[in-house]
Design a protein around this motif. Structure first.
Motif, PDB file in Angstrom:
ATOM      1  N   ARG A   1     -30.890 -10.751 -19.784  1.00 46.27           N
ATOM      2  CA  ARG A   1     -30.274 -10.269 -18.542  1.00 46.27           C
ATOM      3  C   ARG A   1     -31.314 -10.060 -17.453  1.00 46.27           C
ATOM      4  O   ARG A   1     -31.023 -10.230 -16.267  1.00 46.27           O
ATOM      5  CB  ARG A   1     -29.522  -8.964 -18.792  1.00 46.27           C
ATOM      6  CG  ARG A   1     -28.194  -9.189 -19.485  1.00 46.27           C
ATOM      7  CD  ARG A   1     -27.461  -7.896 -19.630  1.00 46.27           C
ATOM      8  NE  ARG A   1     -26.081  -8.112 -20.033  1.00 46.27           N
ATOM      9  CZ  ARG A   1     -25.202  -7.136 -20.211  1.00 46.27           C
ATOM     10  NH1 ARG A   1     -25.560  -5.889 -19.999  1.00 46.27           N
ATOM     11  NH2 ARG A   1     -23.977  -7.407 -20.584  1.00 46.27           N
TER      12      ARG A   1
ATOM     13  N   MET B   1     -32.119 -13.388 -16.067  1.00 45.84           N
ATOM     14  CA  MET B   1     -31.027 -13.835 -15.204  1.00 45.84           C
ATOM     15  C   MET B   1     -30.897 -13.003 -13.936  1.00 45.84           C
ATOM     16  O   MET B   1     -29.987 -13.234 -13.141  1.00 45.84           O
ATOM     17  CB  MET B   1     -29.697 -13.758 -15.963  1.00 45.84           C
ATOM     18  CG  MET B   1     -29.516 -14.741 -17.081  1.00 45.84           C
ATOM     19  SD  MET B   1     -29.943 -16.422 -16.628  1.00 45.84           S
ATOM     20  CE  MET B   1     -28.817 -16.683 -15.272  1.00 45.84           C
TER      21      MET B   1
ATOM     22  N   ILE C   1     -29.742 -10.139 -13.689  1.00 45.75           N
ATOM     23  CA  ILE C   1     -28.534  -9.312 -13.707  1.00 45.75           C
ATOM     24  C   ILE C   1     -28.953  -7.853 -13.683  1.00 45.75           C
ATOM     25  O   ILE C   1     -28.326  -7.024 -13.042  1.00 45.75           O
ATOM     26  CB  ILE C   1     -27.684  -9.628 -14.958  1.00 45.75           C
ATOM     27  CG1 ILE C   1     -27.112 -11.025 -14.840  1.00 45.75           C
ATOM     28  CG2 ILE C   1     -26.571  -8.604 -15.135  1.00 45.75           C
ATOM     29  CD1 ILE C   1     -26.440 -11.521 -16.088  1.00 45.75           C
TER      30      ILE C   1
ATOM     31  N   ASP D   1     -31.947 -16.981  -4.659  1.00 43.96           N
ATOM     32  CA  ASP D   1     -30.666 -17.672  -4.770  1.00 43.96           C
ATOM     33  C   ASP D   1     -30.831 -19.110  -5.219  1.00 43.96           C
ATOM     34  O   ASP D   1     -30.014 -19.655  -5.939  1.00 43.96           O
ATOM     35  CB  ASP D   1     -29.951 -17.649  -3.410  1.00 43.96           C
ATOM     36  CG  ASP D   1     -29.248 -16.323  -3.195  1.00 43.96           C
ATOM     37  OD1 ASP D   1     -29.170 -15.545  -4.162  1.00 43.96           O
ATOM     38  OD2 ASP D   1     -28.807 -16.071  -2.063  1.00 43.96           O
TER      39      ASP D   1
ATOM     40  N   ARG E   1     -31.254 -19.276  -8.951  1.00 40.15           N
ATOM     41  CA  ARG E   1     -29.989 -19.039  -9.648  1.00 40.15           C
ATOM     42  C   ARG E   1     -29.277 -20.336 -10.006  1.00 40.15           C
ATOM     43  O   ARG E   1     -28.729 -20.488 -11.086  1.00 40.15           O
ATOM     44  CB  ARG E   1     -29.032 -18.270  -8.738  1.00 40.15           C
ATOM     45  CG  ARG E   1     -29.043 -16.796  -8.893  1.00 40.15           C
ATOM     46  CD  ARG E   1     -28.104 -16.236  -7.827  1.00 40.15           C
ATOM     47  NE  ARG E   1     -28.585 -14.983  -7.306  1.00 40.15           N
ATOM     48  CZ  ARG E   1     -28.327 -13.820  -7.860  1.00 40.15           C
ATOM     49  NH1 ARG E   1     -27.604 -13.745  -8.944  1.00 40.15           N
ATOM     50  NH2 ARG E   1     -28.805 -12.717  -7.347  1.00 40.15           N
ATOM     51  N   ASP E   2     -29.238 -21.257  -9.031  1.00 39.21           N
ATOM     52  CA  ASP E   2     -28.487 -22.493  -9.234  1.00 39.21           C
ATOM     53  C   ASP E   2     -29.166 -23.441 -10.211  1.00 39.21           C
ATOM     54  O   ASP E   2     -28.577 -24.425 -10.633  1.00 39.21           O
ATOM     55  CB  ASP E   2     -28.283 -23.203  -7.885  1.00 39.21           C
ATOM     56  CG  ASP E   2     -27.343 -22.424  -6.988  1.00 39.21           C
ATOM     57  OD1 ASP E   2     -26.726 -21.452  -7.486  1.00 39.21           O
ATOM     58  OD2 ASP E   2     -27.238 -22.772  -5.805  1.00 39.21           O
TER      59      ASP E   2
ATOM     60  N   TYR F   1     -26.349 -20.305 -17.835  1.00 45.56           N
ATOM     61  CA  TYR F   1     -26.386 -19.114 -18.681  1.00 45.56           C
ATOM     62  C   TYR F   1     -25.103 -18.976 -19.484  1.00 45.56           C
ATOM     63  O   TYR F   1     -24.004 -18.933 -18.933  1.00 45.56           O
ATOM     64  CB  TYR F   1     -26.593 -17.886 -17.793  1.00 45.56           C
ATOM     65  CG  TYR F   1     -26.513 -16.555 -18.491  1.00 45.56           C
ATOM     66  CD1 TYR F   1     -27.122 -16.352 -19.722  1.00 45.56           C
ATOM     67  CD2 TYR F   1     -25.837 -15.485 -17.911  1.00 45.56           C
ATOM     68  CE1 TYR F   1     -27.056 -15.121 -20.351  1.00 45.56           C
ATOM     69  CE2 TYR F   1     -25.771 -14.251 -18.528  1.00 45.56           C
ATOM     70  CZ  TYR F   1     -26.374 -14.077 -19.754  1.00 45.56           C
ATOM     71  OH  TYR F   1     -26.310 -12.858 -20.375  1.00 45.56           O
TER      72      TYR F   1
ATOM     73  N   PRO G   1     -23.551 -16.283 -21.733  1.00 42.32           N
ATOM     74  CA  PRO G   1     -23.769 -14.919 -22.219  1.00 42.32           C
ATOM     75  C   PRO G   1     -23.201 -14.719 -23.630  1.00 42.32           C
ATOM     76  O   PRO G   1     -22.367 -15.505 -24.078  1.00 42.32           O
ATOM     77  CB  PRO G   1     -23.028 -14.053 -21.207  1.00 42.32           C
ATOM     78  CG  PRO G   1     -22.068 -14.935 -20.543  1.00 42.32           C
ATOM     79  CD  PRO G   1     -22.506 -16.351 -20.712  1.00 42.32           C
TER      80      PRO G   1
ATOM     81  N   PHE H   1     -14.362 -24.164 -10.868  1.00 41.77           N
ATOM     82  CA  PHE H   1     -14.777 -22.875 -10.319  1.00 41.77           C
ATOM     83  C   PHE H   1     -16.235 -22.557 -10.670  1.00 41.77           C
ATOM     84  O   PHE H   1     -17.043 -22.234  -9.801  1.00 41.77           O
ATOM     85  CB  PHE H   1     -13.853 -21.766 -10.828  1.00 41.77           C
ATOM     86  CG  PHE H   1     -14.288 -20.380 -10.441  1.00 41.77           C
ATOM     87  CD1 PHE H   1     -14.134 -19.931  -9.138  1.00 41.77           C
ATOM     88  CD2 PHE H   1     -14.862 -19.526 -11.371  1.00 41.77           C
ATOM     89  CE1 PHE H   1     -14.533 -18.656  -8.769  1.00 41.77           C
ATOM     90  CE2 PHE H   1     -15.273 -18.249 -11.014  1.00 41.77           C
ATOM     91  CZ  PHE H   1     -15.104 -17.823  -9.713  1.00 41.77           C
ATOM     92  N   PHE H   2     -16.558 -22.662 -11.949  1.00 41.35           N
ATOM     93  CA  PHE H   2     -17.910 -22.276 -12.356  1.00 41.35           C
ATOM     94  C   PHE H   2     -18.967 -23.245 -11.813  1.00 41.35           C
ATOM     95  O   PHE H   2     -20.096 -22.844 -11.558  1.00 41.35           O
ATOM     96  CB  PHE H   2     -18.002 -22.138 -13.874  1.00 41.35           C
ATOM     97  CG  PHE H   2     -17.400 -20.858 -14.367  1.00 41.35           C
ATOM     98  CD1 PHE H   2     -18.032 -19.647 -14.129  1.00 41.35           C
ATOM     99  CD2 PHE H   2     -16.188 -20.843 -15.037  1.00 41.35           C
ATOM    100  CE1 PHE H   2     -17.480 -18.451 -14.559  1.00 41.35           C
ATOM    101  CE2 PHE H   2     -15.622 -19.652 -15.470  1.00 41.35           C
ATOM    102  CZ  PHE H   2     -16.271 -18.458 -15.230  1.00 41.35           C
TER     103      PHE H   2
ATOM    104  N   GLU I   1     -18.643 -24.763  -8.911  1.00 42.98           N
ATOM    105  CA  GLU I   1     -18.745 -24.498  -7.476  1.00 42.98           C
ATOM    106  C   GLU I   1     -19.569 -23.257  -7.164  1.00 42.98           C
ATOM    107  O   GLU I   1     -20.287 -23.222  -6.173  1.00 42.98           O
ATOM    108  CB  GLU I   1     -17.345 -24.375  -6.855  1.00 42.98           C
ATOM    109  CG  GLU I   1     -16.863 -25.681  -6.237  1.00 42.98           C
ATOM    110  CD  GLU I   1     -15.508 -25.531  -5.580  1.00 42.98           C
ATOM    111  OE1 GLU I   1     -15.319 -24.585  -4.814  1.00 42.98           O
ATOM    112  OE2 GLU I   1     -14.625 -26.370  -5.867  1.00 42.98           O
ATOM    113  N   ILE I   2     -19.456 -22.217  -8.022  1.00 41.46           N
ATOM    114  CA  ILE I   2     -20.278 -21.050  -7.714  1.00 41.46           C
ATOM    115  C   ILE I   2     -21.744 -21.312  -8.058  1.00 41.46           C
ATOM    116  O   ILE I   2     -22.605 -20.505  -7.745  1.00 41.46           O
ATOM    117  CB  ILE I   2     -19.800 -19.723  -8.362  1.00 41.46           C
ATOM    118  CG1 ILE I   2     -19.775 -19.801  -9.867  1.00 41.46           C
ATOM    119  CG2 ILE I   2     -18.472 -19.269  -7.809  1.00 41.46           C
ATOM    120  CD1 ILE I   2     -19.528 -18.436 -10.494  1.00 41.46           C
ATOM    121  N   LYS I   3     -22.010 -22.447  -8.685  1.00 40.60           N
ATOM    122  CA  LYS I   3     -23.398 -22.868  -8.875  1.00 40.60           C
ATOM    123  C   LYS I   3     -23.802 -23.889  -7.812  1.00 40.60           C
ATOM    124  O   LYS I   3     -24.866 -24.494  -7.891  1.00 40.60           O
ATOM    125  CB  LYS I   3     -23.587 -23.470 -10.268  1.00 40.60           C
ATOM    126  CG  LYS I   3     -23.592 -22.453 -11.384  1.00 40.60           C
ATOM    127  CD  LYS I   3     -24.842 -21.594 -11.338  1.00 40.60           C
ATOM    128  CE  LYS I   3     -24.961 -20.715 -12.579  1.00 40.60           C
ATOM    129  NZ  LYS I   3     -26.101 -19.790 -12.487  1.00 40.60           N
TER     130      LYS I   3
END
Lengths: 426, 301
Positions: free
Chosen positions: B47, B50, B52, B69, B72-73, B77, B79, B96-97, B99-101
């Motif tokens: 974590r 990452m 977090i 940022d 991050r991409d 990960y 979990p 969705f997942f 796109e958030i990357k």
């Protein structure tokens, strides 16, 4: 961009739910129904079949007038409303009544009237029918007979019945509501009802959508997607995405309502006239652009304010039942401002009302209530929006600090001192 | 080049020192195992990698930069606590997942098709996630983890809950990704998996790194004095303390550790005088033995 992805997901999943569709379309349907129902029933009554009545005239001098007056009454199709049969009292009244009762029971006759010779002194006559609950029918009979008797009395006392009629005309009141742009004619009770109604909608939307946010965060927490999301976006971005997504749903719902309202305004009368041709206006209040604009502003700022609190609460707990013990932070101020709204409606420009409406927790509902009552000057509206914006900013900062810690906390519900410690975390 | 560099990282939760002065580095293209018993601090370490949670002290560098940022991409990960949006369609979840990357929509679809095919999930594409079995959901989540083609993949206990066929499938994919130059870090308490896949390992116990390095080196270090033999006859040499430090008799065979400075050669010479040798093997210890050995020793100390 990533925030938009979260907003989009939240929005699309919500808009597709049954709850949203029902909630969104039920209100307009009810609104339309509420307006069309009276028109519909009115016309039903008018369309009802011809009424056959018999009249026993014991005075011996009203028969001609009665026959003429009842004969003149038309229904909405222009047909004769009543078919009148005049009877004399040559024979015994009891046996006549017995005979007529039989005809009424047989469906041959709807009703019969007995106009006794004492009608001029005791001011009453009898109506016998199978169904005396038809209010409109009974009233029409009463009105007709009554007017004949009254006219006859006037004539006998030597007065011109036309003249008396004119002098005796009923006077009705038209109320005017004074607004920023001058006064507009409006019926007093509709105005009150609709300001209550709009306040109610605002209250319900804040309450409902605030709780949606709490639940949405808990759901994500329970489905354990949070960890992946938080490793891809910042907690603040995630929170913003959630709050915006749910807010967009609320706005969609509201816009659909506005559109329905406008459509009813434009075509509602035509629709209503299909059922009731003599309808000239809809029982619709006029909504000023000012009211509409402030509604949107207070809904948005209020929503974001409370949704941020909701997100904070959702991040702190793990289940809906745990959320109950913190949800009062969000629900209480909304409910209190709802009750205060009734209080300040009486004196919307009092000092107390003014002070209360500037407290950020109450502003969305109370300031809006004052706008509805035309009690808030423009500068106060502007100032309240600025204060609301600043409070919102502060609340986002505060809730954000709790959110980023709480969102990854599983296990037991945190105590208040623990939450306070979270705020201090770097 | 170092993909990950952790220096003197500390993290406490109140009284509990979850991670204590951890230093480790992972080279590009390596498969690296973060091993340790339950509660050793693996997930906390991951974590922190990452971003977090933040370390109390110390420094973490990924791909030559501290967390941002952009970094991050570049990380994928998975979990330990798996989770997907259950009401969404399989294809929507992937979208969705990804796109958030930060992956463009068009590219998601091309890649998703290939991965769904390989994971045997293609016909489930338009089903809701909740209709999938647990194993399928786990495979789906793995796709979500790697679809944005990260340069570093972190998998927290990736094999738990998978049947042998899917475990094998996942293992092959990990090796393929490594072949493509991706760095992979995974945590596990299953030593058998780590032994098959890892080049480097870090063994964590009670928040501290107790053993670190390349697997081959570690085995060599622990393995120089281990011998396994099958024999027939009376073996008195097993009790000769000048030769044998300890032995475990498994019935069919015996495993023994030699005293220091005793070569396997000398043991063999002695044994030939006493018994008939059927098999004589200088054995490498399994990672499992090393794990138990190190952790138990740590526990005693």
């Amino acid at each position: 961009m990533k925030v938009m992805t979260i907003v989009k997901r939240e929005y699309l999943t919500r808009v597709k739910t049954k709850g949203f569709l029902i909630g969104t379309f039920l209100l307009p349907v009810m609104l339309i129904a509420m307006m069309l129902m009276p028109a519909f029933f009115m016309s039903r009554a008018g369309k009802s079949a011809q009424q056959k009545i018999a009249i026993i005239d014991q005075t011996g001098r009203l028969a001609e007038k009665l026959a003429q007056s009842f004969g003149d009454i038309k229904n909405d199709k222009g047909e004769q409303r009543f078919q009148v049969e005049m009877l004399t009292t040559d024979d015994d009244l009891e046996s006549t009544k017995h005979r007529l009762n039989g005809r009424v029971n047989g469906g041959e006759l709807n009703a019969y009237l007995i106009i006794s010779s004492t009608i001029f002194s005791d001011n009453t006559f009898e109506m016998h029918a199978k169904n005396v609950g038809n209010f409109e029918f009974v009233q029409q009979v009463e009105r007709t007979v009554s007017s004949i008797v009254r006219n006859l009395r006037l004539e006998e006392s030597g007065l011109d019945s036309e003249l008396v009629h004119r002098l005796n005309r009923w006077v009705s009141v038209t109320t005017f509501k004074i607004g920023e742009e001058g006064s507009t004619a409006q019926r007093a009770e509709t105005s009150f009802l609709y300001s209550m109604g709009m306040g109610m909608i605002l209250y319900m939307m804040l309450l409902l959508y605030g709780q949606f946010v709490v639940r949405a965060i808990i759901e994500d927490k329970n489905s354990r997607v949070i960890e992946v999301i938080i490793s891809s976006v910042k907690p603040s971005q995630f929170m913003a995405g959630k709050v915006l997504g749910i807010g967009a749903t609320g706005l969609t719902q509201f816009l659909i309502w506005i559109a329905t309202f406008l459509l009813i305004g434009a075509y509602g009368l035509t629709m209503a006239q299909m059922f009731a041709p003599d309808m000239t206006r809809l029982p619709l209040p006029e909504i000023s652009p000012m009211v509409l604009a402030t509604f949107c502003i207070y809904f948005l700022t209020g929503y974001f304010f409370y949704a941020t609190i909701g997100a904070m609460i959702g991040s702190m707990v793990n289940t809906d039942s745990e959320a109950q013990s913190y949800q009062w932070i969000m629900i209480f101020p909304i409910i209190i401002s709802f009750f205060l709204m009734f209080l300040i409606n009486n004196q919307p420009d009092s000092l107390l009302a003014t002070i209360l409406s500037f407290i950020p927790f109450f502003t969305p509902i109370l300031m809006f209530a004052r706008v509805l009552n035309d009690a808030a000057p423009l500068w106060q509206i502007g100032l309240s929006i600025v204060i609301m914006g600043l409070s919102l900013w502060g609340m986002i900062w505060f809730a954000g600090r709790i959110f980023r810690v709480g969102i990854l906390m599983y296990g037991k519900k945190p105590t208040l001192p623990e939450v306070v410690r979270w705020i201090k975390y770097t | 080049m170092k993909t990950l560099n952790i220096e003197h990282v500390h993290k406490s939760y109140g009284e509990v020192h979850a991670v204590n002065d951890l230093t480790l580095s992972v080279h590009e293209g390596q498969v690296f195992g973060l091993l340790g018993p339950n509660g050793a601090g693996k997930t906390t370490t991951i974590r922190m990698i990452m971003d977090i949670i933040k370390p109390d002290q110390g420094n973490i560098e990924i791909l030559g930069a501290t967390h941002s940022d952009k970094v991050r991409d570049l990380i994928g990960y998975l979990p330990e606590e798996r989770g997907l949006y259950k009401k969404m369609l399989v294809s929507e979840v992937i979208q969705f997942f990804a796109e958030i990357k930060g992956v463009a929509k068009k590219r998601v679809q091309q890649r998703a098709h290939g991965w769904l095919d390989r994971m045997d999930l293609l016909e489930w594409r338009s089903k809701k996630v909740e209709e999938l079995s647990r194993g399928m959901q786990q495979k789906l989540q793995f796709i979500c983890t790697i679809l944005h083609e990260p340069r570093l993949i972190i998998l927290d206990e990736p094999f738990t809950g998978l049947d042998p066929i899917n475990t094998n499938l996942l293992k092959n994919i990990i090796l393929d990704l490594k072949g493509g130059g991706t760095t992979i870090i995974f945590s596990t308490h299953l030593m058998e998996q780590a032994e098959k896949l890892c080049e480097g390992i870090c063994l964590i116990d009670e928040g501290m790194s107790v053993l670190q390095g390349s697997l081959a080196d570690i085995k060599k270090r622990f393995g120089k004095n281990r011998v396994r033999m099958h024999y027939a006859g009376e073996a008195t040499f097993l009790h000769d303390r000048s030769l044998v430090a300890s032995h475990d008799n498994y019935g069919n065979y015996v495993e023994l550790s030699l005293m220091e400075n005793v070569t396997p050669q000398r043991l063999l010479e002695r044994a030939l005088q006493e018994v008939t040798i059927e098999l004589f093997q200088v054995a490498e210890p399994s990672l499992n033995e090393i794990f138990i050995n190190v952790v138990e020793k740590g526990g005693q100390a």
